[in-house]
Scaffold this motif. Structure first.
Motif, PDB file in Angstrom:
ATOM      1  N   LEU A  92       0.910  -1.023   0.034  1.00 16.49           N
ATOM      2  CA  LEU A  92       0.009   0.022  -0.024  1.00 16.49           C
ATOM      3  C   LEU A  92       0.655   1.213   0.016  1.00 16.49           C
ATOM      4  O   LEU A  92       1.586   1.332   0.684  1.00 16.49           O
ATOM      5  N   PRO A  93       0.767   2.166  -0.922  1.00 14.23           N
ATOM      6  CA  PRO A  93       1.602   3.377  -1.104  1.00 14.23           C
ATOM      7  C   PRO A  93       1.014   4.256   0.128  1.00 14.23           C
ATOM      8  O   PRO A  93       0.014   4.284   0.758  1.00 14.23           O
ATOM      9  N   THR A  94       2.179   5.271   0.321  1.00  9.81           N
ATOM     10  CA  THR A  94       1.615   6.032   1.697  1.00  9.81           C
ATOM     11  C   THR A  94       0.471   6.927   1.551  1.00  9.81           C
ATOM     12  O   THR A  94       0.200   7.042   2.526  1.00  9.81           O
ATOM     13  N   ASN A  95       0.213   7.156   0.289  1.00  7.06           N
ATOM     14  CA  ASN A  95      -0.922   8.203   0.467  1.00  7.06           C
ATOM     15  C   ASN A  95      -2.234   7.559   0.536  1.00  7.06           C
ATOM     16  O   ASN A  95      -3.342   7.878   1.090  1.00  7.06           O
ATOM     17  N   VAL A  96      -2.298   6.278   0.337  1.00  6.45           N
ATOM     18  CA  VAL A  96      -3.359   5.265   0.668  1.00  6.45           C
ATOM     19  C   VAL A  96      -3.551   4.984   1.982  1.00  6.45           C
ATOM     20  O   VAL A  96      -4.504   5.169   2.873  1.00  6.45           O
ATOM     21  N   LEU A  97      -2.088   4.584   2.647  1.00  5.74           N
ATOM     22  CA  LEU A  97      -2.259   4.546   4.145  1.00  5.74           C
ATOM     23  C   LEU A  97      -2.717   5.712   4.844  1.00  5.74           C
ATOM     24  O   LEU A  97      -3.553   5.712   6.040  1.00  5.74           O
ATOM     25  N   ALA A  98      -2.498   6.878   4.585  1.00  5.60           N
ATOM     26  CA  ALA A  98      -2.714   8.189   5.169  1.00  5.60           C
ATOM     27  C   ALA A  98      -4.253   8.506   4.884  1.00  5.60           C
ATOM     28  O   ALA A  98      -4.844   9.416   5.555  1.00  5.60           O
ATOM     29  N   ALA A  99      -4.965   7.686   4.005  1.00  7.73           N
ATOM     30  CA  ALA A  99      -6.314   8.192   3.734  1.00  7.73           C
ATOM     31  C   ALA A  99      -7.221   7.449   5.080  1.00  7.73           C
ATOM     32  O   ALA A  99      -8.280   8.114   5.128  1.00  7.73           O
TER      33      ALA A  99
END
Length: 316
Positions: A92-99
């Motif tokens: 999972l890319p960082t921007n998805v984790l941050a969602a």
């Protein structure tokens, strides 16, 4: 109502999704691997997780690669309270984790930090571990490296294979997750960092690792057969053809015979030499192009001419 985006693919993950729905979590979307060809006809087949999602009329996203995809943008736009993964099969890319507005969590089938990676269940059996378990962890970009939120152990029985252990660990994961979430959301859990000195890895099983090394002990051979059963399966070669071993039993006694040699041949028994003078009995096998069969059926048919002292398996 707490909102969730659930990400998972195999049968291990499907009951966990079902349980979240039963407990009343608002599943905004389900993310799973694309449909894959299955069987001799290579028919496109949805993942077990997708099947559950469709049965509940949930939104399904199936990116071939999540990073940089339109599906990633959809996840980010949905702003779920929780992002929960269980054997999803992609980073999972960082921007998805941050969602995730509150927590991004993973249900991992090992007692982390042991067996990070994609094959923890297989490696637990392969290495002869007495127990395994499930870890609920906070997701970070590094693989399976996040803080531990909860763990539950499970004993491995002498007859467990990766199929039975997947099923049992899925149930443990389901129960542990729903017990952990309310406490986590209430701020009652203190995340525990993993000990870097205890980290081990379990990379996905490669095709060349499916072959059985007969120079290992009978116990190790049994562990390999069970670790790779039912899929992908472990095999030896007889007259250049693959023979999948479905079930073997280490037996008492020793031998000086070359590994792969028949040491006992009876009407219902076929015992073969392994490494370090050990011996194993073949209980079930599958010759190339044939169905799975008991050793009795094999000895009465294809193996009727086998004799003690004969080198049964070659190419080791």
């Amino acid at each position: 109502m707490t909102s969730v985006i659930f990400m998972g693919t195999p049968a291990f993950s499907a009951p966990i999704l079902e349980r979240l729905l039963k407990e009343g979590y608002d599943v905004l979307a389900v993310v799973t691997q694309p449909d894959r060809p299955v069987g001799r006809k290579h028919r496109l087949t949805p993942s077990p997780v997708k099947a559950v999602a469709l049965a509940h009329n949930l939104k399904v996203l199936q990116p071939e690669k999540l990073s940089g995809s339109p599906e990633a943008d959809e996840i980010i736009a949905l702003k779920p309270d929780l992002l929960i993964t269980a054997a999803f099969g992609q980073f999972l890319p960082t921007n998805v984790l941050a969602a995730a507005q509150k927590w991004a969590l993973n249900v991992h089938a090992s007692l982390l930090p042991k067996y990070r990676g994609g094959a923890p269940i297989q490696y637990a059996i392969l290495n002869g571990d007495a127990e395994t378990g499930v870890t609920i962890m906070e997701m970070v970009k590094k693989m399976d490296a996040g803080d531990i939120l909860a763990q539950q152990t499970l004993a491995i029985t002498p007859t467990d294979d990766n199929g039975t252990l997947f099923d049992r660990l899925s149930k443990v994961g389901e129960e542990l997750l729903v017990a952990t979430l309310p406490r986590l959301l209430a701020g009652e859990i203190t995340p525990q960092p993993q000990d870097p000195a205890q980290v081990t890895f379990s990379a996905n099983i490669k095709p060349d690792e499916e072959v059985i090394n007969l120079n290992t002990t009978a116990v190790a051979i049994d562990q390999k057969v069970r670790a790779l059963r039912p899929l992908p399966g472990a095999y030896v070669k007889h007259q250049g053809q693959r023979v999948k071993l479905w079930a073997v039993t280490p037996v008492a006694g020793t031998t000086t015979a070359t590994p792969g040699t028949i040491v006992v041949r009876g009407k219902h028994v076929l015992q073969v030499a392994a490494g370090d003078g050990t011996i194993f009995a073949i209980d079930e096998l599958q010759p190339a192009g044939k169905a799975r069969m008991t050793i009795t059926a094999y000895l009465n048919g294809m193996g009727h001419a086998l004799k003690e002292g004969q080198l049964l398996f070659d190419g080791q």
